[in-house]
Design an enzyme around this catalytic site. Structure first.
Site, PDB file in Angstrom:
ATOM      1  N   GLU A   1     -42.295   2.887  -3.033  1.00 58.57           N
ATOM      2  CA  GLU A   1     -42.551   2.160  -4.275  1.00 58.57           C
ATOM      3  C   GLU A   1     -43.685   1.131  -4.084  1.00 58.57           C
ATOM      4  O   GLU A   1     -44.376   0.779  -5.035  1.00 58.57           O
ATOM      5  CB  GLU A   1     -41.258   1.432  -4.665  1.00 58.57           C
ATOM      6  CG  GLU A   1     -41.279   0.735  -6.004  1.00 58.57           C
ATOM      7  CD  GLU A   1     -39.963  -0.024  -6.197  1.00 58.57           C
ATOM      8  OE1 GLU A   1     -39.227   0.334  -7.119  1.00 58.57           O
ATOM      9  OE2 GLU A   1     -39.689  -0.957  -5.416  1.00 58.57           O
ATOM     10  N   SER A   2     -43.853   0.683  -2.840  1.00 54.76           N
ATOM     11  CA  SER A   2     -44.870  -0.346  -2.558  1.00 54.76           C
ATOM     12  C   SER A   2     -46.287   0.225  -2.535  1.00 54.76           C
ATOM     13  O   SER A   2     -47.257  -0.514  -2.568  1.00 54.76           O
ATOM     14  CB  SER A   2     -44.593  -1.006  -1.206  1.00 54.76           C
ATOM     15  OG  SER A   2     -43.283  -1.503  -1.161  1.00 54.76           O
TER      16      SER A   2
ATOM     17  N   CYS B   1     -54.210   2.946  20.175  1.00 58.96           N
ATOM     18  CA  CYS B   1     -53.410   2.769  21.386  1.00 58.96           C
ATOM     19  C   CYS B   1     -52.321   3.844  21.480  1.00 58.96           C
ATOM     20  O   CYS B   1     -51.625   4.110  20.501  1.00 58.96           O
ATOM     21  CB  CYS B   1     -52.777   1.375  21.348  1.00 58.96           C
ATOM     22  SG  CYS B   1     -51.838   1.027  22.819  1.00 58.96           S
TER      23      CYS B   1
ATOM     24  N   TYR C   1     -65.011   4.349  17.141  1.00 56.05           N
ATOM     25  CA  TYR C   1     -64.091   3.254  17.449  1.00 56.05           C
ATOM     26  C   TYR C   1     -63.120   3.804  18.485  1.00 56.05           C
ATOM     27  O   TYR C   1     -62.461   4.813  18.243  1.00 56.05           O
ATOM     28  CB  TYR C   1     -63.356   2.811  16.175  1.00 56.05           C
ATOM     29  CG  TYR C   1     -62.293   1.760  16.439  1.00 56.05           C
ATOM     30  CD1 TYR C   1     -62.629   0.540  17.005  1.00 56.05           C
ATOM     31  CD2 TYR C   1     -60.954   1.997  16.137  1.00 56.05           C
ATOM     32  CE1 TYR C   1     -61.658  -0.423  17.263  1.00 56.05           C
ATOM     33  CE2 TYR C   1     -59.980   1.040  16.380  1.00 56.05           C
ATOM     34  CZ  TYR C   1     -60.345  -0.161  16.945  1.00 56.05           C
ATOM     35  OH  TYR C   1     -59.391  -1.123  17.202  1.00 56.05           O
TER      36      TYR C   1
ATOM     37  N   GLY D   1     -52.552  -3.317  14.988  1.00 53.19           N
ATOM     38  CA  GLY D   1     -51.704  -2.783  13.928  1.00 53.19           C
ATOM     39  C   GLY D   1     -51.973  -3.363  12.547  1.00 53.19           C
ATOM     40  O   GLY D   1     -51.281  -3.013  11.591  1.00 53.19           O
TER      41      GLY D   1
HETATM   42  P1  RVP Z   1     -56.253  -2.374  15.742  1.00 55.33           P
HETATM   43  O1  RVP Z   1     -56.700  -3.613  15.021  1.00 55.33           O
HETATM   44  O2  RVP Z   1     -54.964  -1.835  15.229  1.00 55.33           O
HETATM   45  O3  RVP Z   1     -57.330  -1.330  15.773  1.00 55.33           O
HETATM   46  O4  RVP Z   1     -55.927  -2.811  17.239  1.00 55.33           O
HETATM   47  C1  RVP Z   1     -56.853  -3.456  18.065  1.00 55.33           C
HETATM   48  C2  RVP Z   1     -56.171  -3.812  19.367  1.00 55.33           C
HETATM   49  O5  RVP Z   1     -55.745  -2.626  20.046  1.00 55.33           O
HETATM   50  C3  RVP Z   1     -57.023  -4.515  20.391  1.00 55.33           C
HETATM   51  O6  RVP Z   1     -57.249  -5.858  20.123  1.00 55.33           O
HETATM   52  C4  RVP Z   1     -56.226  -4.292  21.667  1.00 55.33           C
HETATM   53  O7  RVP Z   1     -55.168  -5.201  21.829  1.00 55.33           O
HETATM   54  C5  RVP Z   1     -55.602  -2.925  21.434  1.00 55.33           C
HETATM   55  N1  RVP Z   1     -56.281  -1.893  22.219  1.00 55.33           N
HETATM   56  C6  RVP Z   1     -57.597  -1.777  22.505  1.00 55.33           C
HETATM   57  N2  RVP Z   1     -57.761  -0.672  23.253  1.00 55.33           N
HETATM   58  C7  RVP Z   1     -56.541  -0.157  23.400  1.00 55.33           C
HETATM   59  C8  RVP Z   1     -56.193   1.044  24.150  1.00 55.33           C
HETATM   60  O8  RVP Z   1     -57.057   1.774  24.626  1.00 55.33           O
HETATM   61  N3  RVP Z   1     -54.915   1.329  24.281  1.00 55.33           N
HETATM   62  N4  RVP Z   1     -55.646  -0.893  22.753  1.00 55.33           N
END
Ligand code: RVP
Length: 476
Positions: free
Chosen positions: A467-468, A301, A381, A336
């Site tokens: 450190e983690s 994203c 992806y 995230g």
């Molecule tokens: P991650 O698990 O960090 O790869 O994130 C997946 C999430 O990112 C999806 O569930 C969605 O909310 C978000 N996403 C998907 N496409 C996009 C984008 O094109 N900005 N964001």
């Protein structure tokens, strides 16, 4: 103007607490996905075209989670993906696919390929069973021949009400893989397959609906056909719908939620994404059964780069979970999550489940083929707001692959990327759930709600973060 502090997973750690847990099996990961739906592990696969179609959703449900089928498909295709999940993994398939004896072998092959099944029951015009065709009957046969020329006519059947044990015995005794269930007049009532029986035994933690079928969800948008799409998805058996929009704290999202709830009052409905307490409150007031949280947190994203907007994920989840708690509405942390540690922190900060994309992309069950680059294997992806995904969606809407000029006007908020090929989802989920179970133990908790009560976060410095990680060693 005041600045609020925003933290995310790498900014904090969970403070270890006394634990009486001696084995991970003493922890329970059952959790609420939404107001009326529980799942057995807190993981949801993202509604993305490189993550969740029927194969991923089936695997997620078998492991105890759930998958949300993405919406960049025609209504028919998306409903078909839901149906495929619903028909896999239940002990008896109701309304099994059938074909008439006068159809050609080519028709049967096309039908079986479309539905991703390995055999078809042959019925007359009253749905009375008159034969069965399997892959073996169709393979290398003249495609113009009729089904009646190749079908097995003496079909071994069982009567409605047959038990699982009796079915196993019949399947074994006759060395067959499919057992049609018929009533006293020979009318087809169901189908039991050896594959589904094995699946049931192999996946005791699977998430299932009231009829023993795998749970599955599906996404809808906020424009155009969303009511028609919702209707088809619910008819196909979707257990939950997800209103999917990048900026969920918006009039578009709120009116869509209200319209879907009005048209289908019993529909379990999730909406998102939002990142603030007010966003959560407004969606809850509109009638949602769970709120999906995460703006700009996804690995692919670039919303924060392009628009400057977003909230670091841990703070977003904490703020929304307070509101969710007040109303008894679960929160889904979306985006995230890179490790089981991140997932544990998301759950401890108040999320009931975690939606994952990149961690599940690149598996056998994610859509797309495995690519080899510089001797390493990858799968694509991509963000659903990336240019490539947008072209894919447009071609579904218009039925053509032509690139319209107005794509030049498209402002992408996602990127196209590759993730390493990772094998099966089952293995990934074993690592993820194992890590979360240990995480519960470090918080002195047996369950996710207990961990949320016990959790104490500590903010760390850059040195604490360094450190983690593995440090001062050469990794093999
Ligand atoms: P991650 O698990 O960090 O790869 O994130 C997946 C999430 O990112 C999806 O569930 C969605 O909310 C978000 N996403 C998907 N496409 C996009 C984008 O094109 N900005 N964001």
């Amino acid at each position: 103007m005041e600045f609020k502090e925003g933290l995310t997973f790498d900014d904090v750690l969970l403070v270890p607490k006394y634990s009486d847990i001696t084995s991970r099996s003493q922890t329970d990961l059952t959790t609420k996905l939404s107001r009326n739906l529980s799942i057995n592990i807190p993981f949801v696969s993202a509604n993305m075209d490189t993550v969740t179609e029927s194969s991923m959703a089936g695997a997620m449900a078998r492991a105890g989670g759930i998958g949300i089928i993405h919406r960049f498909l025609t209504i028919k295709e998306q409903a078909n993906e839901v149906l495929k999940v619903k028909r896999s993994g239940s002990v008896m398939i109701e309304n099994p696919y059938s074909i008439s004896a006068d159809k050609s072998i080519e028709d049967a092959l096309d039908y079986a390929e479309d539905k991703e099944i390995s055999g078809l029951l042959v019925v007359d015009s009253n749905s009375k069973l008159i034969g069965i065709v399997t892959e073996r009957d169709l393979l290398f046969a003249n495609k113009e021949n009729k089904i009646k020329d190749v079908m097995t006519k003496d079909v071994i059947t069982a009567k409605l009400g047959v038990t699982l044990e009796e079915s196993k015995e019949i399947l074994h005794k006759h060395r067959i893989e499919k057992l049609p269930i018929v009533d006293d007049s020979g009318i087809v009532k169901g189908l039991i397959t050896s594959k589904d029986i094995t699946n049931n035994a192999d996946f005791p933690n699977a998430s299932k609906d009231g009829k023993g079928r795998p749970l599955v969800g599906a996404a809808v948008g906020v424009k155009g056909d969303f009511l028609e799409r919702s209707e088809s998805l619910l008819e196909a058996g979707a257990d939950v719908l997800v209103v999917d929009i990048a900026h969920g704290h918006s009039e578009n999202a709120i009116s869509t939620v209200k319209n879907i709830k009005k048209a289908f009052p019993n529909c379990e409905l999730i909406a998102g994404n939002i990142a603030t307490a007010q966003g959560a409150e407004d969606l809850i007031k509109a009638g949602v059964d769970a709120v999906k949280v995460g703006v700009g947190s996804g690995s692919i994203c670039i919303t924060r780069v392009i628009t400057g907007s977003g909230v670091p994920q841990l703070t977003a989840v904490m703020d929304c979970a307070k509101i969710g708690n007040d109303h008894g509405i679960p929160i889904i942390s979306d985006g995230g999550t890179r490790t089981s540690g991140d997932a544990t922190k998301a759950l401890a900060s108040g999320a009931s489940t975690v939606m994952v994309g990149s961690m599940l992309g690149g598996t056998d069950e994610s859509p797309g083929t495995v690519l080899t680059k510089n001797g390493k294997r990858f799968k694509v992806y991509r963000g659903m707001a990336s240019l490539a995904a947008s072209i894919g969606r447009k071609s579904k809407e218009t039925g053509s692959m032509s690139l319209d000029d107005d794509l030049n006007d498209y402002v992408a908020e996602g990127v196209e990327a590759m993730v390493p090929y990772k094998g099966t989802v089952t293995d990934i989920l074993k690592q993820l759930t194992g890590g979360v179970r240990s995480g519960l133990s470090y918080c002195g908790a047996h369950t996710i709600p207990q961990m949320q009560e016990n959790a104490e976060f500590i903010k760390m410095s850059r040195a604490g973060f360094a450190e983690s990680q593995p440090h001062d060693v050469s990794l093999m």
